[in-house]
Design a protein around this motif. Structure first.
Motif, PDB file in Angstrom:
ATOM      1  N   GLY A 256       0.835  -1.194   0.000  1.00  9.45           N
ATOM      2  CA  GLY A 256       0.000   0.000   0.000  1.00  9.45           C
ATOM      3  C   GLY A 256       0.868   1.241   0.000  1.00  9.45           C
ATOM      4  O   GLY A 256       0.598   2.218  -0.713  1.00  9.45           O
ATOM      5  N   ALA A 257       1.945   1.203   0.794  1.00 12.82           N
ATOM      6  CA  ALA A 257       2.857   2.348   0.891  1.00 12.82           C
ATOM      7  C   ALA A 257       3.544   2.613  -0.442  1.00 12.82           C
ATOM      8  O   ALA A 257       3.842   3.768  -0.780  1.00 12.82           O
ATOM      9  N   ARG A 258       3.811   1.565  -1.218  1.00 10.65           N
ATOM     10  CA  ARG A 258       4.499   1.746  -2.497  1.00 10.65           C
ATOM     11  C   ARG A 258       3.639   2.488  -3.513  1.00 10.65           C
ATOM     12  O   ARG A 258       4.145   2.975  -4.515  1.00 10.65           O
ATOM     13  N   GLN A 259       2.333   2.579  -3.237  1.00  7.06           N
ATOM     14  CA  GLN A 259       1.439   3.306  -4.142  1.00  7.06           C
ATOM     15  C   GLN A 259       1.309   4.779  -3.768  1.00  7.06           C
ATOM     16  O   GLN A 259       0.517   5.507  -4.368  1.00  7.06           O
ATOM     17  N   GLY A 260       2.079   5.204  -2.771  1.00  4.42           N
ATOM     18  CA  GLY A 260       2.074   6.614  -2.399  1.00  4.42           C
ATOM     19  C   GLY A 260       1.472   6.858  -1.030  1.00  4.42           C
ATOM     20  O   GLY A 260       0.761   6.008  -0.478  1.00  4.42           O
ATOM     21  N   ASP A 261       1.746   8.022  -0.481  1.00  8.78           N
ATOM     22  CA  ASP A 261       1.284   8.358   0.867  1.00  8.78           C
ATOM     23  C   ASP A 261      -0.234   8.412   0.967  1.00  8.78           C
ATOM     24  O   ASP A 261      -0.806   8.055   1.994  1.00  8.78           O
ATOM     25  N   LEU A 262      -0.890   8.858  -0.099  1.00  6.96           N
ATOM     26  CA  LEU A 262      -2.347   8.960  -0.059  1.00  6.96           C
ATOM     27  C   LEU A 262      -2.985   7.586   0.071  1.00  6.96           C
ATOM     28  O   LEU A 262      -3.866   7.373   0.919  1.00  6.96           O
ATOM     29  N   ILE A 263      -2.545   6.624  -0.741  1.00  9.05           N
ATOM     30  CA  ILE A 263      -3.101   5.269  -0.677  1.00  9.05           C
ATOM     31  C   ILE A 263      -2.748   4.610   0.650  1.00  9.05           C
ATOM     32  O   ILE A 263      -3.573   3.893   1.246  1.00  9.05           O
ATOM     33  N   LEU A 264      -1.538   4.864   1.146  1.00  5.49           N
ATOM     34  CA  LEU A 264      -1.162   4.325   2.457  1.00  5.49           C
ATOM     35  C   LEU A 264      -2.099   4.853   3.530  1.00  5.49           C
ATOM     36  O   LEU A 264      -2.564   4.090   4.391  1.00  5.49           O
ATOM     37  N   SER A 265      -2.415   6.128   3.480  1.00  5.30           N
ATOM     38  CA  SER A 265      -3.331   6.730   4.457  1.00  5.30           C
ATOM     39  C   SER A 265      -4.727   6.133   4.321  1.00  5.30           C
ATOM     40  O   SER A 265      -5.392   5.832   5.319  1.00  5.30           O
ATOM     41  N   VAL A 266      -5.176   5.959   3.082  1.00  9.95           N
ATOM     42  CA  VAL A 266      -6.503   5.372   2.834  1.00  9.95           C
ATOM     43  C   VAL A 266      -6.590   3.961   3.407  1.00  9.95           C
ATOM     44  O   VAL A 266      -7.549   3.616   4.116  1.00  9.95           O
ATOM     45  N   ASN A 267      -5.594   3.123   3.104  1.00  8.02           N
ATOM     46  CA  ASN A 267      -5.613   1.743   3.585  1.00  8.02           C
ATOM     47  C   ASN A 267      -5.548   1.680   5.108  1.00  8.02           C
ATOM     48  O   ASN A 267      -6.209   0.845   5.737  1.00  8.02           O
ATOM     49  N   THR A 268      -4.742   2.560   5.704  1.00 10.51           N
ATOM     50  CA  THR A 268      -4.628   2.587   7.161  1.00 10.51           C
ATOM     51  C   THR A 268      -5.960   2.938   7.802  1.00 10.51           C
ATOM     52  O   THR A 268      -6.372   2.316   8.792  1.00 10.51           O
ATOM     53  N   LEU A 269      -6.646   3.934   7.253  1.00 11.93           N
ATOM     54  CA  LEU A 269      -7.947   4.329   7.795  1.00 11.93           C
ATOM     55  C   LEU A 269      -8.978   3.210   7.652  1.00 11.93           C
ATOM     56  O   LEU A 269      -9.699   2.888   8.599  1.00 11.93           O
TER      57      LEU A 269
END
Length: 432
Positions: A256-269
């Motif tokens: 998820g992190a490799r797809q960028g900070d926005l996607i990492l934030s989305v997946n974390t939420l």
């Protein structure tokens, strides 16, 4: 029904305990968040994750002990209950001793894998160097919690968890804001809470179960070859099963992190929806461990099947409740977690996957509890292995065309397959 009352009597305190567990880390983050240095926050986040992963891998001390204790209780084998308590506690403390002896290479390897920035590393080292001394308390409490659950007593772990958090808050606040110890104060607060939890559990054990000491037969009986072989056989399967779980979780976060900070934030939420559901379902899994294990140990097949049916009912009820709540209030809940409208908007295309989590994951939670109770841990290992293979296969097949949707599809398939394989395994192997 009587069984329903027993399930809730065991599940509700466990749910409360589960909710308080992450508060130890959240309290630390809240305190360092007011220190005026973002590096403190990063250090606590990295340090907490290191210990969470390490201790998660050794969660078999709780799960394996729970299943074996519940079966011994079902057989009314009181001497074995005492031996199991001392055996599990001794193994936990021995593993913790290995951590203490090997703490420097363990620290170096952990930091290398987490790869924090060079500015944060010294603070991570400080946090690690203090909190590693809590390993005997944490692993010892794992063993005791499993034993209490096997004894159909989830109230003691609940009380200990609540008091641990109170102690952590008080000590951390006093050391940080009263004595200006910064990262050291937070670490010592956590360490104090961990050892206080172990001492409280030991005190409560002596208060409620001291009578079992009359069955003490010497250390040789505790470490008999056959008994230790079974103990490690059960826990070996749980350990490797946990390795598969950790691998899937780390892969999900990493890719998820490799797809960028926005996607990492989305997946974390969105994973918060899974976390909340897991806190509740783990409570019912604990009830399954205790009640199914006791019925299995007593050879009471009729009661075992009744417990399984009622657990299925409560699982269905929780799926309906959580799916409804998530569907109605999901976006509002995301608004409580972040005020970044761009993150919430980016999360909505993936929100339907979060709605599928309760339905896909419920069987895995219930069957985990049943399998632990009857110590059919090989089935847990097999199901986790097959589910993990399916996770990686689905991701490899669909990531090129579906991107982050493929990651969520893989997670849903993974959760679903764990339950499906466990159901098939239980039907073929359980003879009660």
């Amino acid at each position: 029904m009587i069984i329903d009352r027993q399930i809730l009597r065991l599940a509700v305190p466990s749910i409360v305990s589960n909710i308080t567990v992450p508060l130890l880390g959240l309290v630390d983050l809240a305190i360092v968040g007011h220190m005026g240095n973002v590096r403190y926050i990063a250090a606590i986040a990295v340090g907490s994750m290191i210990f969470n992963i390490i201790y998660w891998l050794f969660g078999f001390l709780r799960m394996g002990t729970s299943g074996m204790a519940s079966q011994a209780l079902g057989r009314r084998n009181l001497p074995e209950l005492l031996r199991l308590f001392l055996r599990s506690l001794s193994v936990g403390l021995l593993i913790a001793l290995c951590f203490l002896v090997c703490q420097w290479p363990l620290r170096g390897l952990s930091v290398m894998l987490m790869h924090p920035s060079a500015e944060v590393v010294p603070f991570v080292y400080t946090y690690f160097n203090i909190c590693i001394w809590g390993a005997p308390a944490v692993l010892g409490l794992y063993s005791m919690t499993g034993w209490f659950v096997g004894m159909q007593n989830t109230r003691i772990p609940m009380v200990v968890s609540i008091l641990q958090n109170i102690i952590n808050i008080i000590v951390s606040v006093v050391l940080v804001f009263g004595f200006g110890l910064k990262i050291e104060g937070v670490a010592f607060g956590t360490l104090t809470a961990q050892w206080s939890g172990l001492l409280m559990a030991l005190g409560l054990w002596l208060r409620h179960y001291r009578r079992l000491l009359k069955y003490e037969e010497g250390w040789r009986q505790i470490f008999l070859r056959n008994a230790m072989s079974r103990f490690f056989g059960v826990n070996r399967d749980i350990f490797f099963r946990t390795v598969f779980l950790v691998a899937v979780n780390l892969f999900f976060t990493s890719f998820g992190a490799r797809q960028g900070d926005l996607i990492l934030s989305v997946n974390t939420l969105l994973l918060t929806f899974y976390t909340l559901f897991s806190y509740v379902m783990d409570g019912f899994a604990f009830a399954a461990e205790a009640l199914c294990g006791r019925a299995y140990g007593a050879g009471d097949g009729d009661r075992f099947r009744k417990v399984c049916r009622r657990l299925a009912f409560w699982g269905f009820l929780m799926v309906s409740l959580f799916t409804l709540v998530y569907a109605v209030g999901g976006r509002s809940f995301l608004g409580l977690l972040t005020d970044e409208a761009s993150v919430i908007d980016a999360a909505m295309p993936y929100f339907p996957w979060a709605l599928l989590i309760p339905l896909a994951g419920v069987a895995a939670f219930i069957y985990d509890g049943i399998f632990i109770g009857i110590t059919a841990t090989r089935g847990m290992l097999v199901s986790s292995c097959i589910a993990a293979v399916c996770f990686f296969a689905v991701y490899a097949l669909f990531f090129g065309s579906m991107r982050n949707h493929a990651l969520w599809l893989s997670l849903i398939v993974y959760l679903l397959m764990r339950g499906v394989v466990q159901k098939i395994y239980l039907d073929k192997t359980c003879r009660i």
